[in-house]
Design an enzyme around this catalytic site. Structure first.
Site, mmCIF file in Angstrom:
data_model
loop_
_atom_site.group_PDB
_atom_site.id
_atom_site.type_symbol
_atom_site.label_atom_id
_atom_site.label_comp_id
_atom_site.label_asym_id
_atom_site.label_seq_id
_atom_site.Cartn_x
_atom_site.Cartn_y
_atom_site.Cartn_z
ATOM 1 N N LYS A 1 40.218 91.092 41.746
ATOM 2 C CA LYS A 1 38.766 91.212 41.935
ATOM 3 C C LYS A 1 38.310 90.433 43.156
ATOM 4 O O LYS A 1 37.603 90.955 44.021
ATOM 5 C CB LYS A 1 38.052 90.674 40.689
ATOM 6 C CG LYS A 1 36.587 90.345 40.894
ATOM 7 C CD LYS A 1 36.026 89.583 39.707
ATOM 8 C CE LYS A 1 34.620 89.099 39.919
ATOM 9 N NZ LYS A 1 34.552 87.846 40.691
ATOM 10 N N ILE B 1 35.304 71.968 39.419
ATOM 11 C CA ILE B 1 34.647 72.828 40.413
ATOM 12 C C ILE B 1 33.171 73.065 40.063
ATOM 13 O O ILE B 1 32.296 72.864 40.900
ATOM 14 C CB ILE B 1 35.359 74.208 40.520
ATOM 15 C CG1 ILE B 1 36.871 74.047 40.713
ATOM 16 C CG2 ILE B 1 34.716 75.058 41.639
ATOM 17 C CD1 ILE B 1 37.320 73.538 42.064
ATOM 18 N N ARG C 1 28.023 87.834 42.930
ATOM 19 C CA ARG C 1 28.225 86.661 43.773
ATOM 20 C C ARG C 1 28.777 87.033 45.154
ATOM 21 O O ARG C 1 28.326 86.538 46.185
ATOM 22 C CB ARG C 1 29.231 85.744 43.046
ATOM 23 C CG ARG C 1 29.487 84.450 43.740
ATOM 24 C CD ARG C 1 28.353 83.505 43.540
ATOM 25 N NE ARG C 1 28.437 82.359 44.408
ATOM 26 C CZ ARG C 1 27.391 81.675 44.827
ATOM 27 N NH1 ARG C 1 26.178 82.034 44.456
ATOM 28 N NH2 ARG C 1 27.525 80.645 45.613
ATOM 29 N N ARG D 1 32.233 93.163 34.956
ATOM 30 C CA ARG D 1 32.193 92.843 36.382
ATOM 31 C C ARG D 1 33.582 92.548 36.917
ATOM 32 O O ARG D 1 33.832 92.707 38.110
ATOM 33 C CB ARG D 1 31.284 91.624 36.629
ATOM 34 C CG ARG D 1 29.806 91.944 36.562
ATOM 35 C CD ARG D 1 28.934 90.776 37.051
ATOM 36 N NE ARG D 1 29.679 89.979 37.992
ATOM 37 C CZ ARG D 1 30.029 88.720 37.807
ATOM 38 N NH1 ARG D 1 29.631 88.065 36.762
ATOM 39 N NH2 ARG D 1 30.739 88.082 38.705
ATOM 40 N N PRO E 1 25.499 76.576 45.665
ATOM 41 C CA PRO E 1 24.925 76.614 47.010
ATOM 42 C C PRO E 1 25.829 77.356 47.992
ATOM 43 O O PRO E 1 27.030 77.522 47.737
ATOM 44 C CB PRO E 1 24.812 75.135 47.394
ATOM 45 C CG PRO E 1 25.768 74.417 46.518
ATOM 46 C CD PRO E 1 25.934 75.230 45.268
ATOM 47 N N ILE E 2 25.237 77.787 49.118
ATOM 48 C CA ILE E 2 26.060 78.429 50.168
ATOM 49 C C ILE E 2 25.851 77.713 51.511
ATOM 50 O O ILE E 2 25.960 78.319 52.565
ATOM 51 C CB ILE E 2 25.786 79.947 50.279
ATOM 52 C CG1 ILE E 2 24.303 80.230 50.515
ATOM 53 C CG2 ILE E 2 26.284 80.700 49.070
ATOM 54 C CD1 ILE E 2 24.059 81.652 51.026
ATOM 55 N N ASP E 3 25.549 76.421 51.423
ATOM 56 C CA ASP E 3 25.295 75.662 52.652
ATOM 57 C C ASP E 3 26.504 75.657 53.602
ATOM 58 O O ASP E 3 26.343 75.644 54.822
ATOM 59 C CB ASP E 3 24.887 74.219 52.295
ATOM 60 C CG ASP E 3 25.912 73.544 51.407
ATOM 61 O OD1 ASP E 3 26.121 74.022 50.276
ATOM 62 O OD2 ASP E 3 26.533 72.566 51.852
ATOM 63 N N GLN E 4 27.711 75.688 53.057
ATOM 64 C CA GLN E 4 28.894 75.654 53.933
ATOM 65 C C GLN E 4 29.090 76.977 54.677
ATOM 66 O O GLN E 4 29.570 77.000 55.807
ATOM 67 C CB GLN E 4 30.161 75.321 53.128
ATOM 68 C CG GLN E 4 30.120 73.956 52.473
ATOM 69 C CD GLN E 4 29.899 72.842 53.473
ATOM 70 O OE1 GLN E 4 30.685 72.652 54.400
ATOM 71 N NE2 GLN E 4 28.811 72.102 53.316
HETATM 72 C C1 UD1 Z 1 35.012 81.718 44.153
HETATM 73 C C2 UD1 Z 1 35.334 82.746 43.087
HETATM 74 C C3 UD1 Z 1 35.062 82.169 41.695
HETATM 75 C C4 UD1 Z 1 35.810 80.852 41.509
HETATM 76 C C5 UD1 Z 1 35.545 79.903 42.665
HETATM 77 C C6 UD1 Z 1 36.401 78.643 42.618
HETATM 78 C C7 UD1 Z 1 34.849 84.800 44.256
HETATM 79 C C8 UD1 Z 1 33.955 85.968 44.423
HETATM 80 N N1 UD1 Z 1 34.520 83.914 43.311
HETATM 81 O O1 UD1 Z 1 33.622 81.431 44.028
HETATM 82 O O2 UD1 Z 1 35.518 83.119 40.727
HETATM 83 O O3 UD1 Z 1 35.398 80.239 40.304
HETATM 84 O O4 UD1 Z 1 35.806 80.546 43.926
HETATM 85 O O5 UD1 Z 1 37.747 78.976 42.602
HETATM 86 O O6 UD1 Z 1 35.856 84.671 44.926
HETATM 87 N N2 UD1 Z 1 30.078 74.801 47.314
HETATM 88 C C9 UD1 Z 1 29.043 74.163 47.968
HETATM 89 N N3 UD1 Z 1 28.535 74.753 49.094
HETATM 90 C C10 UD1 Z 1 28.995 75.944 49.556
HETATM 91 C C11 UD1 Z 1 30.044 76.595 48.873
HETATM 92 C C12 UD1 Z 1 30.560 75.996 47.752
HETATM 93 O O7 UD1 Z 1 28.602 73.096 47.565
HETATM 94 O O8 UD1 Z 1 28.487 76.427 50.578
HETATM 95 C C13 UD1 Z 1 30.672 74.177 46.105
HETATM 96 C C14 UD1 Z 1 30.394 74.977 44.832
HETATM 97 O O9 UD1 Z 1 29.161 74.613 44.255
HETATM 98 C C15 UD1 Z 1 31.598 74.616 43.973
HETATM 99 C C16 UD1 Z 1 32.730 74.436 45.006
HETATM 100 O O10 UD1 Z 1 32.089 74.209 46.255
HETATM 101 O O11 UD1 Z 1 31.367 73.384 43.359
HETATM 102 C C17 UD1 Z 1 33.670 75.613 45.137
HETATM 103 O O12 UD1 Z 1 32.925 76.799 45.342
HETATM 104 P P1 UD1 Z 1 33.560 78.089 46.073
HETATM 105 O O13 UD1 Z 1 35.028 77.893 46.223
HETATM 106 O O14 UD1 Z 1 32.755 78.374 47.265
HETATM 107 O O15 UD1 Z 1 33.296 79.219 44.980
HETATM 108 P P2 UD1 Z 1 32.848 80.706 45.203
HETATM 109 O O16 UD1 Z 1 33.367 81.216 46.510
HETATM 110 O O17 UD1 Z 1 31.402 80.880 44.914
#
Ligand code: UD1
Length: 422
Positions: free
Chosen positions: A22, A328, A93, A398, A123-126
């Site tokens: 997925k 996480i 997502r 999903r 968040p998606i700040d990164q």
């Molecule tokens: C992806 C997976 C999800 C999985 C997760 C962790 C997809 C579509 N989803 O989610 O199933 O549970 O990886 O393996 O691939 N974070 C920030 N800022 C950011 C981005 C992330 O603070 O800009 C934090 C998040 O809140 C979280 C951690 O970083 O605590 C990891 O998140 P991330 O690896 O980005 O998860 P997703 O890509 O959303």
């Protein structure tokens, strides 16, 4: 509301075939927007996140032809629009990958804020930090993200935390940028390698995917004209491995990459079950109650958060007391309240939970609070004595292809009851 009805007390036995991943498919489909041509993608899981991704692509002007339920040919020569329909993007997502892909192709993207499972703050700040470093101007307002750039120029980006989504999204945005982009502290999940392999097959120049430094040399064009098969779903394979452990079953899990599951295998062995690796299959068999074990979820190659609820079912049934620390997400223990309705004894607080193992679970009406929680409840329902009904299936659909057929094929008594029959 549809529900799954399970009559439990079954020991799972037989063979199950794993679908395409997925989390790779939902990135590869928007990544086709970077190609000015045609490509064919196979081993795509037939799940609702993929269906909606494909619908969005069509809205943007791509032409999709389904060759089989798991193979699609995508023609992205006539992309007409960089505005993704907001009502669709907010449903899942991975819609955030449209930002990197559209920005890369059109230097402009308008995408609704992503939806998906409620696992706490997401968040998606990164992602935004990466796009801005490449030269984009990004605004978030009124539930949507607007990113524009005159041109994108490669640079070094150090992620503040290991993020799967940010790593892939920056890769997508930089494939057609001028010069070289370096992502440091990158995530290393198998689906990151898969997205990089896909883009490279289409003409990109990405090196180091699967390590924590990824180097992307921008190219002028991605040509397509080739086919690509999505990597097997490591989380689906892990879900069935844990179903074998929880039900004291005997399963041959086919079409998977055993090495992607080393971390889970180590825990299953610690829990006293047996695991054998073949080239592209894993045999898991158990004949006794699982031993207690402690888990801490981490980025790959650590224990995956997306298998935390499923191993939680095994620990709920284990001999002794186990602890899970969620590394996480802030809110990934909602399923424990549902398991407690089935007789489990779990105390969750914040990002930790204590599992006092019980000998048996009992059927009850429960709700799938998120995707992997739903899978965990199915496993619990198959173990439990009596009838379990699971609602809120939208989450499960999903991310798992034909889940009830797959479980029925290995002996589970599970039926989907559709709305009008309830
Ligand atoms: C992806 C997976 C999800 C999985 C997760 C962790 C997809 C579509 N989803 O989610 O199933 O549970 O990886 O393996 O691939 N974070 C920030 N800022 C950011 C981005 C992330 O603070 O800009 C934090 C998040 O809140 C979280 C951690 O970083 O605590 C990891 O998140 P991330 O690896 O980005 O998860 P997703 O890509 O959303």
């Amino acid at each position: 509301m549809d529900k799954l009805v399970i009559h439990g007390g079954t020991r799972l036995k037989g063979e199950v075939i794993i679908s395409g991943a997925k989390n790779a498919a939902v990135a590869i489909i928007p990544a086709t927007l970077l190609i000015d041509g045609i490509c064919t993608i196979s081993n795509i899981p037939a799940i609702s996140d993929v269906k909606i991704s494909c619908k969005i692509l069509q809205e943007l002007g791509a032409k999709l032809t389904w060759n089989t339920p798991n193979e699609v040919t995508i023609d992205t020569r006539n992309i007409t629009c960089a505005n993704a329909p907001i009502d669709m993007t907010s449903k899942f997502r991975a819609s955030y990958y449209l930002i990197g892909s559209l920005l890369g192709r059109c230097k402009s993207a308008v995408v609704g804020l992503p939806g998906g499972c409620n696992l706490g703050a997401r968040p998606i700040d990164q992602h935004i930090k990466g796009f801005e470093a490449l030269g984009a101007n990004v605004e978030v307002s009124q539930g949507k993200i607007t990113a524009t750039a005159k041109k994108l120029v490669g640079t070094s980006i150090y992620l503040d935390m290991v993020s799967v989504g940010a790593t892939i999204n920056i890769m997508l945005a930089s494939v057609l940028a001028q010069g070289t982009t370096i992502i440091e502290n990158a995530a290393k999940e198998p689906h990151i390698v898969d997205v990089a392999n896909f883009l490279n097959a289409m003409g990109a120049d990405i090196r180091g995917a699967g390590t924590d430094v990824i180097k992307i040399n921008g190219v002028e064009k991605l040509v397509g004209n080739t086919s690509y098969s999505v990597v097997p779903d490591q989380i689906e394979a892990g879900t069935f491995m844990l179903a074998a452990v929880a039900t004291k079953g005997d399963l041959l899990i086919k079409n998977c990459i055993p090495e992607h599951l080393d971390c889970l295998t180590a825990k299953i062995l610690e829990m006293g079950a047996n695991v054998e690796y073949n080239d592209d299959s894993i045999h898991v068999f158990a004949n006794k109650r699982p031993n207690k074990a402690n888990i801490k979820t981490m980025p790959y190659p650590g224990f995956p958060t997306d298998l935390q609820p499923q191993i939680g079912v095994c620990l709920a049934l284990a001999n002794g007391t186990s602890i899970i620390n969620e590394g996480i997400w802030d809110s990934r223990f909602q399923y424990t309240a549902e398991l407690n309705k089935m007789g489990a004894n779990i105390t969750a607080q914040g990002k930790s939970a204590i599992f006092e193992g019980v000998k048996e679970l009992y059927g009850a009406p429960v709700e799938a609070t998120d995707l992997r929680a739903g899978a965990a409840l199915i496993i619990a329902g198959i173990v439990a004595k009596g009838e379990t009904s699971i609602t809120n299936l939208v989450h499960i659909d999903r991310g798992y292809e034909n889940i009830e057929e797959k479980f029925r094929g290995i002996g589970a008594n599970i039926q989907r009851v559709v709305d009008e029959e309830i």
